[in-house]
Design a protein around this motif. Sequence first.
Motif, PDB file in Angstrom:
ATOM      1  N   UNK A 128       0.813  -1.222   0.000  1.00  0.00           N
ATOM      2  CA  UNK A 128       0.000   0.000   0.000  1.00  0.00           C
ATOM      3  C   UNK A 128       0.849   1.277   0.000  1.00  0.00           C
ATOM      4  N   UNK A 129       0.228   2.344  -0.455  1.00  0.00           N
ATOM      5  CA  UNK A 129       0.877   3.658  -0.378  1.00  0.00           C
ATOM      6  C   UNK A 129       0.965   4.063   1.092  1.00  0.00           C
ATOM      7  N   UNK A 130      -0.167   3.935   1.802  1.00  0.00           N
ATOM      8  CA  UNK A 130      -0.213   4.176   3.242  1.00  0.00           C
ATOM      9  C   UNK A 130      -1.343   3.312   3.815  1.00  0.00           C
ATOM     10  N   UNK A 131      -0.996   2.387   4.701  1.00  0.00           N
ATOM     11  CA  UNK A 131      -1.975   1.465   5.273  1.00  0.00           C
ATOM     12  C   UNK A 131      -2.244   1.810   6.728  1.00  0.00           C
ATOM     13  N   UNK A 132      -3.518   1.831   7.083  1.00  0.00           N
ATOM     14  CA  UNK A 132      -3.945   2.111   8.449  1.00  0.00           C
ATOM     15  C   UNK A 132      -4.604   0.846   8.997  1.00  0.00           C
ATOM     16  N   UNK A 133      -3.943   0.219   9.975  1.00  0.00           N
ATOM     17  CA  UNK A 133      -4.442  -1.022  10.571  1.00  0.00           C
ATOM     18  C   UNK A 133      -5.156  -0.690  11.880  1.00  0.00           C
ATOM     19  N   UNK A 134      -6.431  -1.097  11.990  1.00  0.00           N
ATOM     20  CA  UNK A 134      -7.211  -0.810  13.196  1.00  0.00           C
ATOM     21  C   UNK A 134      -7.315  -2.038  14.088  1.00  0.00           C
ATOM     22  N   UNK A 135      -7.073  -1.835  15.377  1.00  0.00           N
ATOM     23  CA  UNK A 135      -7.245  -2.881  16.386  1.00  0.00           C
ATOM     24  C   UNK A 135      -8.308  -2.417  17.381  1.00  0.00           C
ATOM     25  N   UNK A 136      -8.979  -3.361  18.028  1.00  0.00           N
ATOM     26  CA  UNK A 136     -10.049  -2.997  18.966  1.00  0.00           C
ATOM     27  C   UNK A 136      -9.530  -2.494  20.306  1.00  0.00           C
ATOM     28  N   UNK A 137      -8.308  -2.892  20.689  1.00  0.00           N
ATOM     29  CA  UNK A 137      -7.743  -2.463  21.973  1.00  0.00           C
ATOM     30  C   UNK A 137      -6.305  -1.988  21.782  1.00  0.00           C
ATOM     31  N   UNK A 138      -5.837  -1.181  22.719  1.00  0.00           N
ATOM     32  CA  UNK A 138      -4.457  -0.694  22.627  1.00  0.00           C
ATOM     33  C   UNK A 138      -3.464  -1.834  22.850  1.00  0.00           C
ATOM     34  N   UNK A 156      -9.413   2.924  17.704  1.00  0.00           N
ATOM     35  CA  UNK A 156     -10.449   3.813  17.183  1.00  0.00           C
ATOM     36  C   UNK A 156     -10.209   5.275  17.552  1.00  0.00           C
ATOM     37  N   UNK A 157      -9.143   5.529  18.302  1.00  0.00           N
ATOM     38  CA  UNK A 157      -8.731   6.904  18.564  1.00  0.00           C
ATOM     39  C   UNK A 157      -8.462   7.624  17.238  1.00  0.00           C
ATOM     40  N   UNK A 158      -8.001   6.841  16.235  1.00  0.00           N
ATOM     41  CA  UNK A 158      -7.694   7.428  14.927  1.00  0.00           C
ATOM     42  C   UNK A 158      -8.871   7.343  13.961  1.00  0.00           C
ATOM     43  N   UNK A 159      -9.953   6.692  14.388  1.00  0.00           N
ATOM     44  CA  UNK A 159     -11.097   6.533  13.481  1.00  0.00           C
ATOM     45  C   UNK A 159     -11.902   7.814  13.354  1.00  0.00           C
ATOM     46  N   UNK A 160     -11.890   8.632  14.403  1.00  0.00           N
ATOM     47  CA  UNK A 160     -12.648   9.891  14.370  1.00  0.00           C
ATOM     48  C   UNK A 160     -11.752  11.014  14.880  1.00  0.00           C
ATOM     49  N   UNK A 161     -11.827  12.118  14.232  1.00  0.00           N
ATOM     50  CA  UNK A 161     -11.146  13.311  14.714  1.00  0.00           C
ATOM     51  C   UNK A 161      -9.699  13.446  14.301  1.00  0.00           C
ATOM     52  N   UNK A 162      -9.099  12.404  13.751  1.00  0.00           N
ATOM     53  CA  UNK A 162      -7.718  12.486  13.294  1.00  0.00           C
ATOM     54  C   UNK A 162      -7.700  12.281  11.785  1.00  0.00           C
ATOM     55  N   UNK A 163      -7.222  13.256  11.060  1.00  0.00           N
ATOM     56  CA  UNK A 163      -7.240  13.209   9.606  1.00  0.00           C
ATOM     57  C   UNK A 163      -5.848  12.858   9.078  1.00  0.00           C
ATOM     58  N   UNK A 164      -5.752  11.695   8.439  1.00  0.00           N
ATOM     59  CA  UNK A 164      -4.492  11.255   7.846  1.00  0.00           C
ATOM     60  C   UNK A 164      -4.675  11.216   6.340  1.00  0.00           C
ATOM     61  N   UNK A 165      -3.952  12.038   5.631  1.00  0.00           N
ATOM     62  CA  UNK A 165      -4.091  12.096   4.176  1.00  0.00           C
ATOM     63  C   UNK A 165      -3.344  10.960   3.497  1.00  0.00           C
ATOM     64  N   UNK A 166      -3.873  10.541   2.351  1.00  0.00           N
ATOM     65  CA  UNK A 166      -3.183   9.563   1.515  1.00  0.00           C
ATOM     66  C   UNK A 166      -3.332   8.120   1.933  1.00  0.00           C
TER      67      UNK A 166
END
Length: 252
Positions: free
Chosen positions: A44-54, A102-112
């Motif tokens: 990927x150009x930029x991959x964002x992997x989401x986990x349910x817990x820290x 999910x801290x990054x799912x809302x309110x944090x804007x990552x371009x690309x």
Amino acid sequence: LDNPHFEAIPVSTVIADIIDNWLLATKSKDKNDVLLQVLTIGNPYLALVFANTKERAKEIASYLRGHGLKIAEIHGDIEPRERRRVMKAIQNLEYQYVVATDLAARGIDIEGVSHVINDDIPDELEFFVHRVGRTGRNGLPGLAITLYGPDEEDEVAELESLGIDFKAKQIKDNEIVDVKDRRARKQRVATTKKLDPTMVGMVKKKKKIVKPGYKRRIKNAIKRQDQMDRRIAQRQEMRATRKANKKRGETR
């Protein structure tokens, strides 16, 4: 308010049409290994992997780093100052892979962001939309890949009922390929009728060379057994009827 009017926005209008939603079954595979394959196959150009817990986010980041990937982390255990530094580094394209909660799912804007990988289906299904919404921005196509296990079929079905159209995929020969129908096995209805032990023996009998007509003989044998069972049932019913009639005659 008096007599308020509520409007519900369908999920299908929230997720952009230019985002592909892939569903990847992990089954008995090691999920960390599946994640590594997905990230390295897709490049990927930029991959964002989401986990349910820290805790899970830290586990994923550690595993991927152990395999030579440069990983950025965004979760509750990252101090705000460090988080800002990491965000700036991501914007400067210093990282290709980001692991977050999910801290990054809302309110944090990552371009690309070209790829969003869901390590798990979120506990609150509305976060699925927010996660996937990190890609497919500014008219650019995006890809969302959701990993799921056999015990998460209900959650997948609920997301589908909300209007999310998944394309079932699997990893084969180091490629991600289509799955014809992931529910084919579940849609098969098993018969509740039990065969006679003799019939079971015939069906289960292993032959190195299957002689012509072998299957036909099994089919005919099962058919004869069914006819015999019906005749026995009819006789038992006739006997019960005669016995009942006789008893009524005696009481009169």
